[in-house]
Write an enzyme that holds these catalytic residues in place. Structure first.
Site, PDB file in Angstrom:
ATOM      1  N   ARG A   1       8.263   5.436   2.165  1.00 42.82           N
ATOM      2  CA  ARG A   1       8.866   6.057   3.351  1.00 42.82           C
ATOM      3  C   ARG A   1       9.198   7.530   3.125  1.00 42.82           C
ATOM      4  O   ARG A   1       9.387   8.267   4.093  1.00 42.82           O
ATOM      5  CB  ARG A   1      10.139   5.306   3.750  1.00 42.82           C
ATOM      6  CG  ARG A   1       9.834   3.948   4.359  1.00 42.82           C
ATOM      7  CD  ARG A   1      11.085   3.298   4.921  1.00 42.82           C
ATOM      8  NE  ARG A   1      10.782   2.065   5.624  1.00 42.82           N
ATOM      9  CZ  ARG A   1      10.635   0.886   5.021  1.00 42.82           C
ATOM     10  NH1 ARG A   1      10.771   0.798   3.709  1.00 42.82           N
ATOM     11  NH2 ARG A   1      10.341  -0.194   5.713  1.00 42.82           N
TER      12      ARG A   1
ATOM     13  N   GLY B   1       0.818  -1.215   0.000  1.00 40.22           N
ATOM     14  CA  GLY B   1       0.000   0.000   0.000  1.00 40.22           C
ATOM     15  C   GLY B   1       0.846   1.257   0.000  1.00 40.22           C
ATOM     16  O   GLY B   1       2.027   1.214  -0.345  1.00 40.22           O
TER      17      GLY B   1
ATOM     18  N   LYS C   1      14.527  -1.035  -7.126  1.00 38.18           N
ATOM     19  CA  LYS C   1      14.957  -0.253  -5.953  1.00 38.18           C
ATOM     20  C   LYS C   1      15.262  -1.208  -4.800  1.00 38.18           C
ATOM     21  O   LYS C   1      16.267  -1.056  -4.115  1.00 38.18           O
ATOM     22  CB  LYS C   1      13.885   0.743  -5.547  1.00 38.18           C
ATOM     23  CG  LYS C   1      14.294   1.499  -4.322  1.00 38.18           C
ATOM     24  CD  LYS C   1      13.281   2.533  -3.954  1.00 38.18           C
ATOM     25  CE  LYS C   1      13.463   2.899  -2.517  1.00 38.18           C
ATOM     26  NZ  LYS C   1      12.931   1.868  -1.619  1.00 38.18           N
TER      27      LYS C   1
ATOM     28  N   HIS D   1       2.367   4.696  -4.921  1.00 43.20           N
ATOM     29  CA  HIS D   1       2.987   5.879  -5.517  1.00 43.20           C
ATOM     30  C   HIS D   1       3.381   5.565  -6.961  1.00 43.20           C
ATOM     31  O   HIS D   1       3.104   4.464  -7.467  1.00 43.20           O
ATOM     32  CB  HIS D   1       4.196   6.316  -4.697  1.00 43.20           C
ATOM     33  CG  HIS D   1       5.155   5.195  -4.383  1.00 43.20           C
ATOM     34  ND1 HIS D   1       5.819   4.478  -5.351  1.00 43.20           N
ATOM     35  CD2 HIS D   1       5.546   4.660  -3.205  1.00 43.20           C
ATOM     36  CE1 HIS D   1       6.582   3.574  -4.796  1.00 43.20           C
ATOM     37  NE2 HIS D   1       6.429   3.649  -3.483  1.00 43.20           N
TER      38      HIS D   1
ATOM     39  N   GLY E   1       6.022   4.691  -8.298  1.00 43.12           N
ATOM     40  CA  GLY E   1       6.807   3.468  -8.480  1.00 43.12           C
ATOM     41  C   GLY E   1       5.902   2.265  -8.664  1.00 43.12           C
ATOM     42  O   GLY E   1       6.089   1.458  -9.591  1.00 43.12           O
ATOM     43  N   HIS E   2       4.884   2.154  -7.795  1.00 46.47           N
ATOM     44  CA  HIS E   2       3.918   1.054  -7.940  1.00 46.47           C
ATOM     45  C   HIS E   2       3.176   1.178  -9.270  1.00 46.47           C
ATOM     46  O   HIS E   2       2.915   0.183  -9.945  1.00 46.47           O
ATOM     47  CB  HIS E   2       2.885   1.086  -6.802  1.00 46.47           C
ATOM     48  CG  HIS E   2       3.466   0.883  -5.447  1.00 46.47           C
ATOM     49  ND1 HIS E   2       3.526   1.872  -4.493  1.00 46.47           N
ATOM     50  CD2 HIS E   2       4.019  -0.222  -4.876  1.00 46.47           C
ATOM     51  CE1 HIS E   2       4.082   1.398  -3.399  1.00 46.47           C
ATOM     52  NE2 HIS E   2       4.402   0.142  -3.600  1.00 46.47           N
TER      53      HIS E   2
END
Ligand code: PAF
Length: 279
Positions: free
Chosen positions: A186, A31, A148, A34, A36-37
């Site tokens: 994060r 969850g 990443k 962002h 990236g997802h």
């Protein structure tokens, strides 16, 4: 987008999907979605007939209780973000995933005793436990992971190899903010000042590939000294490793592919990033 909360319903729906000959792609997440997802989901969408995404903040992969408590959660926002793209969202409760305490014990040998594995004991056992369960329930043809979390990607490939799982792992490049900061859930915990400093990690990493005429130890020393120049950074590790075995190298000729991986704290936030020095 169909939202499914139980394993039984998930298996049921996917059985019907697969019986009709459809190819299933899968993106597991925790969850706080962002860009990236989104890049993983878009790639998966373009390569499969049915796109499954899971959102589950997996408690057993957090070796630090505070990190688990502070992990950003916003399911409503996540649903809005992906509802036009994803076909099936698997959103299980903790009881659904772990009806009893999980007992799986994986052995990834030297792959897990370095880098993240060295500083986050038990982390990869927790990741492998959830990913293996999700793969067993969903049985996707392809699953997508970001570069990443490079060690995670290598360990998932090893998991697939060890258990002979019928899934193809697709690696997707790290998505970055305009200044170069690797996008991560994060990052939301960085203060505005920290947020301005954070892109220096990638700027330092970017300065390394042109310097591969130095020896590995000289280059490592150079990178560490550049990071230490920024007083807000508290370096946890910086390693130059064989990208396949994740073991440190002495010479660039020792490995076909070489990657530099870094983890550091900026305030209370732990950030990781990497760059290929030889690909
Ligand atoms: O990369 C992540 O977000 C997690 O480690 C994963 C793969 C979803 C497992 O919980």
């Amino acid at each position: 987008m169909l939202i499914i909360k139980t394993v039984d319903e998930l298996k049921d729906v996917l059985f019907r999907v697969k019986s009709s000959g459809k190819i299933v792609g899968f993106v597991p997440t925790m969850g706080a979605l962002h860009a990236g997802h989104l890049s993983l989901l878009e790639k998966a969408k373009s390569e499969n007939n049915v796109l499954v995404c899971s959102i589950f903040v997996n408690p057993i992969q957090f070796n630090n209780k505070q990190d688990l408590e502070k992990y950003p959660r916003n399911v409503e926002k996540d649903i809005n973000y992906i509802e036009d793209l994803v076909d099936i969202l698997f959103l299980p409760s903790e009881e659904e995933v772990f009806p009893s305490a999980p007992t799986e014990k994986f052995d990834f040998g030297k792959l897990e005793s370095v880098l993240e594995g060295k500083y986050r004991p038990g982390h990869f056992n927790g990741v492998a436990t959830i990913v293996k369960r999700l793969f067993d329930w969903i049985k996707p043809e392809k699953a997508y992971f970001g570069e990443k979390d490079y060690q995670q990607l290598v360990i998932i490939r090893e998991l697939v190899r060890q258990f002979n799982l019928p899934v193809q792992i697709v690696a997707c490049p790290t998505v970055r903010e305009p200044g170069g900061l690797a996008i991560s859930s994060r990052n939301a915990r960085l203060s505005p000042e920290e947020y301005k400093i954070a892109p220096c990690i990638y700027q330092i990493l970017l300065s390394l590939p042109p310097k591969t005429t130095l020896s590995v130890s000289e280059l490592k020393q150079y990178a560490i000294s550049e990071i230490e120049k920024i007083k807000e950074f508290k370096l946890e590790y910086l390693e130059i490793v064989n990208a396949k075995t994740l073991q440190p190298i002495t010479n660039f000729d020792d490995a076909e592919k070489v990657i530099c991986c870094v983890a550091l704290y900026l305030g209370e936030v732990r950030l990781i990033d990497n760059i290929f020095l030889k690909k």
